[in-house]
Enzyme design. Sequence first.
Site, short mmCIF file in Angstrom:
data_model
loop_
_atom_site.label_atom_id
_atom_site.label_comp_id
_atom_site.label_asym_id
_atom_site.label_seq_id
_atom_site.Cartn_x
_atom_site.Cartn_y
_atom_site.Cartn_z
N HIS A 170 0.89 -1.27 0.10
CA HIS A 170 -0.12 -0.02 0.25
C HIS A 170 1.02 1.22 -0.23
O HIS A 170 1.77 1.44 0.98
CB HIS A 170 -0.91 0.05 1.40
CG HIS A 170 -2.25 -1.04 1.15
ND1 HIS A 170 -3.28 -0.82 1.73
CD2 HIS A 170 -2.24 -2.17 0.26
CE1 HIS A 170 -4.11 -1.62 1.47
NE2 HIS A 170 -3.45 -2.65 0.48
N TYR A 183 -9.22 5.51 7.48
CA TYR A 183 -9.41 5.60 9.20
C TYR A 183 -10.39 6.96 9.15
O TYR A 183 -10.22 8.08 8.70
CB TYR A 183 -8.08 6.14 9.80
CG TYR A 183 -7.06 5.07 9.78
CD1 TYR A 183 -6.44 4.73 8.87
CD2 TYR A 183 -6.91 4.38 10.97
CE1 TYR A 183 -5.25 3.70 8.83
CE2 TYR A 183 -5.79 3.55 11.02
CZ TYR A 183 -5.09 3.03 10.17
OH TYR A 183 -4.08 2.11 10.21
N PRO A 232 -4.69 0.16 18.62
CA PRO A 232 -4.40 -0.33 17.02
C PRO A 232 -4.69 0.84 16.20
O PRO A 232 -4.03 0.59 15.09
CB PRO A 232 -5.39 -1.30 16.94
CG PRO A 232 -6.45 -1.19 17.97
CD PRO A 232 -5.85 -0.67 19.13
N LYS A 247 0.50 -0.33 14.96
CA LYS A 247 2.05 -0.44 15.46
C LYS A 247 2.38 -1.67 16.41
O LYS A 247 3.29 -1.94 16.71
CB LYS A 247 2.30 0.88 16.36
CG LYS A 247 2.41 2.26 15.33
CD LYS A 247 3.83 2.05 14.79
CE LYS A 247 3.95 3.35 13.44
NZ LYS A 247 3.95 2.64 12.30
N TYR A 262 3.78 6.58 10.22
CA TYR A 262 2.99 5.33 9.79
C TYR A 262 3.92 4.20 8.95
O TYR A 262 3.86 2.81 9.34
CB TYR A 262 1.89 5.75 8.89
CG TYR A 262 0.84 4.80 8.67
CD1 TYR A 262 -0.24 4.66 9.77
CD2 TYR A 262 0.79 3.73 7.38
CE1 TYR A 262 -1.33 3.53 9.48
CE2 TYR A 262 -0.35 2.80 7.47
CZ TYR A 262 -1.16 2.79 8.60
OH TYR A 262 -2.11 1.76 8.30
#
Length: 402
Positions: free
Chosen positions: A72, A201, A293, A297, A393
Amino acid sequence: MTTQVAIIGSGPSGLLLGQLLNTQGISNVILDRVDGDYILGRIRAGILEQGFVDLAREAGVAERMDNEGHVHEGFELSMNGERTRIDLKTLTGGDTVMCYGQVEITRDLMDARQAAELPTYYNAEKVTPHEVKSDKPYVTFVHDGEEYRLDCDYVAGCDGFHGVSRQTIPAEIRTEHERVYPFGWLGFMADVPPCNHELIYAMSDHGFALASQRSATRSRYYLQVPLTDKIEDWSDERFWDELKKRLPADVAATMETGPSIEKSIAPLRSFVCEPMQYGNLFLVGDAAHIVPPTGAKGLNLAASDVATLFKIMTRVYKEGDKECISQYSDIALRRVWNGERFSWWMTSMMHDFGDDLSGGNNMEPLMYKRFMESELNYYLGSENGRKVIAEQYVGLPYEDLK
Ligand code: RFL
Ligand code: PHB
């Protein structure tokens, strides 16, 4: 029975460590209190940082991940329906993440361990480390009604949050930092195509939601829910209705729905145990730290612990340098605290804390909500802000030994 490294726990941390040690000819035995099928039944993480991917390749377990996993190059953050893409690849100068389920990587690790005929005791009871401050530690356990003693040089405590290893460190030496959030995540798996090619998200007036995936035909979704909710409260129909309210309208409008194949509620927690070692016992992964979550991580911090311990063990056995073992906790904790901070920050900005005062240090709840909205708005609207999110990220680089 004798081995060089006794590994307690056959989750991803223990299995990855065992596989890596084996590449260097360092013997290890894994003990787990449950069996392999039970472990593979726990649906958890889905996003692997490059550091994890590289370790899996080094361990020789990456073939299926490289074939079936999806790289991704970005993900989306939605704020009350307004979508912003975090272009990981461009913002970080080339880094990406791999979408490949924890269950799949765990299965690959178990298969590799079995093929290499490395010793593993599933359904081991009363696993107990002893004398870990001495240079002759050992672990006792019961298997098939028989008592065993495993003599070793080192013990790797890879036994998760509820394991026995952390409790082996005397309470006066250990400091535990903990924050439990006033909500949980309801996870939902369904064999329908993902609603978007990348993760979303979503922060909304109805609470947080995450649209994730496992393959072109399998979706993984999460909803923020009150801790008091039970699985029985959430029919599939209610789940989809609620999810559609929280995701961007255009995505919700075209989303395919279908029956759940798994549903579970997990509490959210930030937790760190300091130090992460005691004599010749090392804590690895969830045994030492838990993150909510939201930043993806947890498993990735476990992998960086494994990488550090693997470097140390390699130096101990290949160069005879035992001094380096004292570096473990400090190196691991530096990366852990960074991941903890990022996960806490993402969680704080994107969830609805309702009337809970713990969200913002006893701040008036609506004031805290406005601060967080403003913070998210600022980060999404600024290229520097998006860069900060992207850099975190994809994961910070692993630190080398001194
Ligand atoms: P595990 O996986 O808990 O494995 C520990 C193993 O130790 C065994 N054990 C014992 N064995 C012997 N004696 C005892 N006394 C024992 N006590 C326990 C257990 O049976 C078990 O097999 O820990 P490990 O290996 O450190 O792995 C950690 C990861 O599982 C965890 O961090 C991630 O799943 C967290 N996580 C995520 N991490 C990510 O990096 N990316 C994600 O996208 C992500 N999503 C998630 C997540 C965790 C979630 N939940 C449910 C907590 C999403 C969710 C919903
Ligand atoms: C998942 O796919 O399970 C997943 C992905 C990203 C997260 C958490 C969970 O942040």
